[in-house]
Scaffold this active site. Sequence first.
Site, PDB file in Angstrom:
ATOM      1  N   ASP A   8       0.882  -1.151   0.000  1.00 48.42           N
ATOM      2  CA  ASP A   8       0.000   0.000   0.000  1.00 48.42           C
ATOM      3  C   ASP A   8       0.929   1.212   0.000  1.00 48.42           C
ATOM      4  O   ASP A   8       2.091   1.106   0.404  1.00 48.42           O
ATOM      5  CB  ASP A   8      -0.895  -0.017   1.246  1.00 48.42           C
ATOM      6  CG  ASP A   8      -1.795   1.205   1.328  1.00 48.42           C
ATOM      7  OD1 ASP A   8      -2.423   1.554   0.313  1.00 48.42           O
ATOM      8  OD2 ASP A   8      -1.850   1.811   2.408  1.00 48.42           O
ATOM      9  N   ASP A  10       0.126   5.077   0.929  1.00 47.56           N
ATOM     10  CA  ASP A  10      -0.019   6.007   2.052  1.00 47.56           C
ATOM     11  C   ASP A  10      -0.188   5.236   3.362  1.00 47.56           C
ATOM     12  O   ASP A  10      -1.118   4.454   3.519  1.00 47.56           O
ATOM     13  CB  ASP A  10      -1.214   6.928   1.820  1.00 47.56           C
ATOM     14  CG  ASP A  10      -1.103   7.696   0.509  1.00 47.56           C
ATOM     15  OD1 ASP A  10       0.023   8.062   0.132  1.00 47.56           O
ATOM     16  OD2 ASP A  10      -2.142   7.903  -0.143  1.00 47.56           O
TER      17      ASP A  10
END
Length: 176
Positions: A8, A10
């Site tokens: 992922d 952020d």
Amino acid sequence: MRPAVFFDRDGVLNEDDGYVFEPNALRWVSGAREAVRAVNDAGYFAFVVTNQSGVARGFYEERDVLTLHDWMASDLASVGARIDAFDYCPHHPNGLIAKYSVACTCRKPQPGMIKRLLERFHANASCSFMVGDKQSDLDAARAAGVAGYLFDGSNLEAFIAPLLTDWSRCLGRERK
């Protein structure tokens, strides 16, 4: 077939400062660049899969996401690391921009981005894993048939090191 690590963005690679889209606003998580290099050195594909609802919400445009990803790739290259592919979802069902205001199969927790990359790169799903900071990341991983690990926000290199195994053992044969 090589395995992959899905990151992922952020909250895993960079600090989640809310709708980051400008390179000068990005702050790497401690050990993030080194973690990507460790993934590369271990022979895994390194992929980023990220929901970018800021596009649907009108905060920034797709070209801004691409510009940031190009900058991230360049910055990673400066330390000998690389992302093999970035994939992002610009959609949100409650978005303000009509063409992005849809329910889709790529927005996590849906597995679309992960499945696309597995197929495109012919990666081995059974030996691959996702590192995320939200339950939706883990749900997407599970739906795509890959393991998922919840990042605790500490040093990413230290977090990922024990997860990187000799993937030839996963495949049941010696790597050549």
